[in-house]
Design a protein around this motif. Structure first.
Motif, PDB file in Angstrom:
ATOM      1  N   GLU A 318       1.152  -1.618  -0.463  1.00  0.00           N
ATOM      2  CA  GLU A 318      -0.396  -0.396  -0.210  1.00  0.00           C
ATOM      3  C   GLU A 318       1.144   1.230  -0.210  1.00  0.00           C
ATOM      4  O   GLU A 318       0.628   2.088  -0.975  1.00  0.00           O
ATOM      5  N   PHE A 319       1.926   1.322   0.815  1.00  0.00           N
ATOM      6  CA  PHE A 319       2.937   2.397   0.262  1.00  0.00           C
ATOM      7  C   PHE A 319       3.557   2.829  -0.805  1.00  0.00           C
ATOM      8  O   PHE A 319       4.164   3.487  -0.768  1.00  0.00           O
ATOM      9  N   LEU A 320       3.764   1.569  -1.174  1.00  0.00           N
ATOM     10  CA  LEU A 320       4.917   1.920  -2.296  1.00  0.00           C
ATOM     11  C   LEU A 320       3.716   2.365  -3.409  1.00  0.00           C
ATOM     12  O   LEU A 320       4.635   3.148  -4.273  1.00  0.00           O
ATOM     13  N   ALA A 321       2.339   1.805  -3.189  1.00  0.00           N
ATOM     14  CA  ALA A 321       1.414   2.743  -4.310  1.00  0.00           C
ATOM     15  C   ALA A 321       1.010   3.454  -4.777  1.00  0.00           C
ATOM     16  O   ALA A 321       1.186   4.146  -4.849  1.00  0.00           O
ATOM     17  N   GLU A 322       1.137   3.647  -2.715  1.00  0.00           N
ATOM     18  CA  GLU A 322       0.534   5.534  -2.235  1.00  0.00           C
ATOM     19  C   GLU A 322       1.487   5.960  -3.477  1.00  0.00           C
ATOM     20  O   GLU A 322       1.378   7.499  -3.761  1.00  0.00           O
ATOM     21  N   ASN A 323       2.924   6.024  -3.216  1.00  0.00           N
ATOM     22  CA  ASN A 323       4.218   6.601  -3.403  1.00  0.00           C
ATOM     23  C   ASN A 323       4.450   6.399  -4.853  1.00  0.00           C
ATOM     24  O   ASN A 323       5.176   7.757  -6.107  1.00  0.00           O
ATOM     25  N   THR A 324       3.474   5.187  -5.145  1.00  0.00           N
ATOM     26  CA  THR A 324       3.793   5.209  -7.408  1.00  0.00           C
ATOM     27  C   THR A 324       2.849   6.277  -7.897  1.00  0.00           C
ATOM     28  O   THR A 324       3.314   6.888  -8.775  1.00  0.00           O
ATOM     29  N   LYS A 325       1.505   6.764  -7.403  1.00  0.00           N
ATOM     30  CA  LYS A 325       0.395   7.366  -7.934  1.00  0.00           C
ATOM     31  C   LYS A 325       0.448   8.636  -7.148  1.00  0.00           C
ATOM     32  O   LYS A 325       0.728   9.781  -8.547  1.00  0.00           O
ATOM     33  N   SER A 326       1.643   8.999  -6.294  1.00  0.00           N
ATOM     34  CA  SER A 326       1.856  10.772  -5.937  1.00  0.00           C
ATOM     35  C   SER A 326       2.849  10.542  -6.957  1.00  0.00           C
ATOM     36  O   SER A 326       3.107  11.828  -7.014  1.00  0.00           O
ATOM     37  N   GLY A 327       3.941   9.970  -7.150  1.00  0.00           N
ATOM     38  CA  GLY A 327       5.237   9.806  -8.977  1.00  0.00           C
ATOM     39  C   GLY A 327       6.309   9.638  -7.385  1.00  0.00           C
ATOM     40  O   GLY A 327       7.330  10.386  -8.614  1.00  0.00           O
ATOM     41  N   ALA A 328       6.309  10.171  -5.962  1.00  0.00           N
ATOM     42  CA  ALA A 328       7.287  10.345  -5.619  1.00  0.00           C
ATOM     43  C   ALA A 328       8.104   9.214  -5.798  1.00  0.00           C
ATOM     44  O   ALA A 328       9.199   9.510  -5.891  1.00  0.00           O
ATOM     45  N   LEU A 329       7.856   7.480  -6.395  1.00  0.00           N
ATOM     46  CA  LEU A 329       8.114   6.914  -6.191  1.00  0.00           C
ATOM     47  C   LEU A 329       9.026   6.648  -7.647  1.00  0.00           C
ATOM     48  O   LEU A 329       8.131   6.314  -8.587  1.00  0.00           O
ATOM     49  N   LYS A 330      10.590   6.533  -8.377  1.00  0.00           N
ATOM     50  CA  LYS A 330      10.683   6.939  -9.538  1.00  0.00           C
ATOM     51  C   LYS A 330      11.147   5.005 -10.017  1.00  0.00           C
ATOM     52  O   LYS A 330      12.563   5.498  -9.394  1.00  0.00           O
ATOM     53  N   THR A 331      10.809   4.662 -10.876  1.00  0.00           N
ATOM     54  CA  THR A 331      10.904   3.303 -10.682  1.00  0.00           C
ATOM     55  C   THR A 331      11.078   3.571 -12.748  1.00  0.00           C
ATOM     56  O   THR A 331      10.840   3.965 -13.598  1.00  0.00           O
ATOM     57  N   LYS A 332      12.396   2.265 -12.615  1.00  0.00           N
ATOM     58  CA  LYS A 332      12.525   2.187 -14.647  1.00  0.00           C
ATOM     59  C   LYS A 332      11.599   1.628 -14.817  1.00  0.00           C
ATOM     60  O   LYS A 332      11.569   0.263 -14.104  1.00  0.00           O
ATOM     61  N   PRO A 333      11.451   1.097 -16.076  1.00  0.00           N
ATOM     62  CA  PRO A 333      10.381   0.804 -16.566  1.00  0.00           C
ATOM     63  C   PRO A 333      11.031  -0.733 -16.611  1.00  0.00           C
ATOM     64  O   PRO A 333      12.416  -1.494 -17.391  1.00  0.00           O
ATOM     65  N   LEU A 334       9.949  -1.740 -16.741  1.00  0.00           N
ATOM     66  CA  LEU A 334      10.967  -3.221 -16.325  1.00  0.00           C
ATOM     67  C   LEU A 334       9.716  -4.206 -16.900  1.00  0.00           C
ATOM     68  O   LEU A 334       9.083  -3.956 -16.766  1.00  0.00           O
ATOM     69  N   SER A 335      10.332  -4.070 -18.802  1.00  0.00           N
ATOM     70  CA  SER A 335       9.078  -4.115 -19.566  1.00  0.00           C
ATOM     71  C   SER A 335       9.298  -6.321 -19.831  1.00  0.00           C
ATOM     72  O   SER A 335      10.106  -6.741 -19.916  1.00  0.00           O
ATOM     73  N   LYS A 336       8.366  -6.373 -18.695  1.00  0.00           N
ATOM     74  CA  LYS A 336       8.232  -8.430 -18.153  1.00  0.00           C
ATOM     75  C   LYS A 336       6.367  -8.447 -18.745  1.00  0.00           C
ATOM     76  O   LYS A 336       6.119  -7.869 -17.774  1.00  0.00           O
ATOM     77  N   THR A 337       6.481  -9.623 -18.552  1.00  0.00           N
ATOM     78  CA  THR A 337       5.321 -10.630 -18.026  1.00  0.00           C
ATOM     79  C   THR A 337       5.035 -10.765 -16.753  1.00  0.00           C
ATOM     80  O   THR A 337       5.875 -11.865 -16.473  1.00  0.00           O
ATOM     81  N   MET A 338       4.431 -10.749 -15.524  1.00  0.00           N
ATOM     82  CA  MET A 338       4.084 -11.275 -14.241  1.00  0.00           C
ATOM     83  C   MET A 338       3.077 -11.720 -14.318  1.00  0.00           C
ATOM     84  O   MET A 338       2.379 -10.911 -14.460  1.00  0.00           O
ATOM     85  N   THR A 339       2.738 -12.683 -12.774  1.00  0.00           N
ATOM     86  CA  THR A 339       1.658 -12.858 -12.639  1.00  0.00           C
ATOM     87  C   THR A 339       1.267 -12.690 -11.070  1.00  0.00           C
ATOM     88  O   THR A 339       2.638 -12.592 -10.706  1.00  0.00           O
TER      89      THR A 339
END
Ligand code: HEM
Ligand code: SF4
Ligand code: SF4
Lengths: 453, 217
Positions: A318-339
């Motif tokens: 939830e913490f990661l989601a909040e910061n992803t949505k707010s844009g605070a957490l910046k990650t490099k794109p990971l072009s993979k399929t996952m389940t």
């Protein structure tokens, strides 16, 4: 058995891929030397002790339709009717009707429901512990809406007080009570680990800051087996520039007191975490990748505290989601399929269903859902303390095959979850079946793909 | 006093009294127990929509379960609807309810009633057979399950016999039918037939509690 004998009689297997104690042969475990009659009496007293209107409603409502069996991985995998979820409560239903229900006087006077015997309880130890992960899938099929998983949790209170808990679970719970962590992660061990992890990974890991806005907690499984989680958590919190800390007076988020059914031990473990967070003056407590830790603190913590908690409680996803949505957490794109494997206590029963999906979306990975997913996912088979119980291995592996099939059918490149107990169960299953899938941690994945600053 | 007078008079009166007392006692015995306050920060501030949602949605199976439960649930639907049609659609029953409550409503044609009655009896026989054969149901079942089945089956069966004038004088058959209804009423609050009321309490409780957490319902 006294507590002093525990370590020698049931040594912990700390060097094994999963921790538990050695004693695999089939058996019924007893703790203490209470006479049998007193065990039964104690089990029943503690079972009905926490009975409120809701639990009573459930006990009165079952129509014996048998549908709950069709939701439970242990029944589906074995087709053995004794694994029908509501059957796991049978002696407790019998006792409830006789001792506590609205017509108890009639049942007793006419002896319509017999007294429960200690032999029954011994037999039911396997049903209440080995073959129930408290996953709550059965709760979603019951036409009466009975929360069977909650009733199993209550029955475990009775079993615990009567000293009728599988030894492995009892031993880790007892150790957690004694040492502050079930697997030997004492405050000293934890601090030392944080020190060498900081050195090895060149990351700043804050421990015991007097004041912090955010307190992070860990699960003992991570501390001892997946210490990468400590590093990952630190990296992310540093990346976000937060004033945060671990606390050596409250770092252990697992709650084996809860899993084994010991309310006093449950309280003690929760209060440590609550007091440490308050002592730091923090506004947020981040719970680790652990399913039952979420249920214990997010939904039961305030009730143990006796009033609303003076801080927010978030699962790491939830913490990661909040910061992803707010844009605070910046990650490099990971072009993979996952389940994604939903941890039952976080997702189905905890309500944090979309959060991990938002994080995966933020990572730029393509999520391929399993056929049964989110709230209806299949349990890994290791929750509720089951993975610690050796004699349950054979049914756990049978149940695990359901999950393997669901995952194989997605054809996804990566397998991710957000619970270290699930991860441990998957590692063990992978090993057992020589399976080609390795369970990864969502937290690790985010930490490994942080954008350089 | 002949058998019919006894059935219509004291038997039914006493049965209704026991029914009313039993229902009240059992519901009160459950609902008046303590409810602990929940101090956790709710994910959803209002929880009653969850109660409503679960009460309605649990009436049909989810996609994930349908394959394994469709047969049992179809049977359940058939005999419950059949029972409702027979109990509330048959002209003489409506007269009885009017006497009891003052309410009145139009009746269904007798042909539909007889057909429903026959289908209901058939479905109930399959329900019993399944309970005797299915390993899970066999294990779970106790006296309550079989007796509740019997007191549900009996009024439908005796009612059908009465309208068909089969086996005895009409008055005798009717008396037996009414006595079987009395038996149903007396048993209702004590066994699992109570689910007709508890289904709302139980689903509602879980729905509200889970909605608060945002958990799956
Ligand atoms: C609001 C009214 C009612 C509701 C919502 C309801 C709901 C249900 C449900 C969900 C089941 C389980 C279904 C299944 O096994 O597939 C069931 C079973 C059953 N119901 Fe009802 N019910 C109601 C009224 C009644 C009444 C008035 C009677 C009889 C007089 C009755 C007799 C039974 C019996 C005998 C079973 C068990 C069948 C078996 O042996 O498996 N129900 N009911
Ligand atoms: S909670 Fe899960 S494991 Fe336990 S009985 Fe229900 S479905 Fe089975
Ligand atoms: S599904 Fe619910 S009502 Fe049916 S047997 Fe299981 S607990 Fe009882």
């Amino acid at each position: 058995m006294s507590t002093a004998d525990i370590d020698s009689a049931h040594p912990l297997e700390l060097n094994q891929p999963r921790f538990s104690v050695k004693k695999p042969e089939p058996r019924y475990d007893k703790q203490g030397d209470m006479p049998d009659a007193q065990r039964v009496e104690t089990a029943m007293r503690y079972f009905v002790k926490d009975f409120g209107a809701v639990a009573a409603t459930y006990m009165e409502s079952c129509i014996h339709c048998g549908m709950c069996a069709e939701a439970c991985h242990f029944y589906i995998a074995t087709e053995n009717p004794k694994y029908t979820p509501i059957w796991k409560l049978e002696p407790f239903k019998q006792a409830y009707k006789r001792e506590a229900g609205p017509f108890a006087a009639i049942y007793r006077a006419l002896n319509l429901k017999k007294k429960v015997t200690v032999e029954q309880l011994e037999e039911w130890q396997e049903l209440l512990y080995d073959s129930c992960t408290l996953c709550g899938r059965c709760t979603l099929i019951c036409p009466m809406g009975i929360d069977i998983a909650a009733l199993v949790g209550l029955a475990r209170h009775g079993m615990n007080q009567a000293g009728l808990v599988p030894h492995e679970l009892w031993a880790v719970a007892e150790r957690a009570e004694r040492e502050g962590s079930p697997l030997g992660a004492t405050p000293k061990v934890f601090k030392e680990r944080c020190e060498w992890l900081a050195d090895d990974n060149e990351v700043e890991i804050f421990v015991d800051k007097a004041q912090a806005d955010v307190v992070a907690a860990m699960s003992s499984i991570e501390i001892m087996k997946y210490p990468g989680s400590i590093v990952a958590t630190s990296k992310i919190l540093n990346h976000l520039g937060l004033n945060w800390t671990f606390r050596s007076d409250g770092y252990e988020a697992t709650n084996f007191g809860m899993l084994s059914g010991n309310s006093a031990w449950q309280r003690e473990a929760s209060m440590k975490l609550i007091n440490a967070t308050i002592a730091a003056g923090a506004k947020l407590l981040i719970l680790p990748e652990c399913g039952h830790a979420y249920g214990a603190m997010r939904w039961q913590g305030a009730n143990i505290y006796g009033k609303p908690l003076p801080f927010r409680v978030l699962h790491i996803s939830e913490f990661l989601a909040e910061n992803t949505k707010s844009g605070a957490l910046k990650t490099k794109p990971l072009s993979k399929t996952m389940t994604f494997h939903d941890p039952c206590q976080v997702s189905r029963r905890g309500g944090a269903i979309e959060a991990p999906r938002e994080v995966i979306d933020g990572l730029g990975a393509e999520l391929i859902e399993m056929q049964d997913t989110k709230g209806l996912n299949w349990c890994c088979g290791g929750g509720g303390g089951v993975v610690t119980i050796h004699r349950a291995d054979h049914i756990r592996y049978q149940a695990f095959q359901i999950k393997m099939k669901q995952i194989d059918n997605t054809g996804a490149e990566m397998l991710v979850s957000s619970c270290s107990n699930c991860r441990q169960t998957f590692d063990d299953g992978q090993d057992h079946f020589h399976w080609d899938k390795t369970m990864l941690s969502l937290l690790d994945l985010v930490a490994d793909n942080l954008e350089d600053k | 006093m002949d058998l019919l007078q006894f059935a219509r008079g004291p038997a039914l009166t006493w049965a209704l009294a026991i029914f009313a007392f039993g229902m009240t006692w059992r519901l009160a015995g459950i609902l008046l127990l303590k409810r602990r306050p929940d101090y956790s920060e709710p994910r959803n501030a209002t929880s009653w929509p969850g109660a409503l949602k679960l009460i309605i949605s649990r009436s049909w199976p989810r996609r994930e379960f349908i394959q394994r439960t469709a047969f049992g649930q179809a049977l359940g639907y058939i005999f419950h609807i059949g029972l409702a049609i027979v109990v509330f659609g048959f002209a003489p029953h409506i007269l009885f309810f009017r006497g009891l409550t003052g309410l009145d409503w139009p009746n269904l044609p007798n042909a539909i009633i007889y057909l429903s009655g026959a289908i209901t009896l058939g479905a109930l026989i399959v329900v019993l057979g399944r309970r005797l054969i299915h390993p899970v149901l066999r294990l779970l079942s106790n006296f309550d399950d079989y007796f509740s089945w019997f007191v549900t089956f009996a009024p439908v069966a005796t009612g059908m016999l009465a309208v068909a004038h089969l086996g005895a004088r009409y008055e005798t058959l009717l008396a037996i039918h009414i006595l079987s209804v009395a038996l149903l009423l007396v048993w209702f609050p004590f066994g699992k037939l109570m689910h007709a009321a508890l289904v709302f309490v139980s689903r509602g409780s879980t729905g509200a509690l889970f909605e608060r957490k945002g958990a799956s319902i």
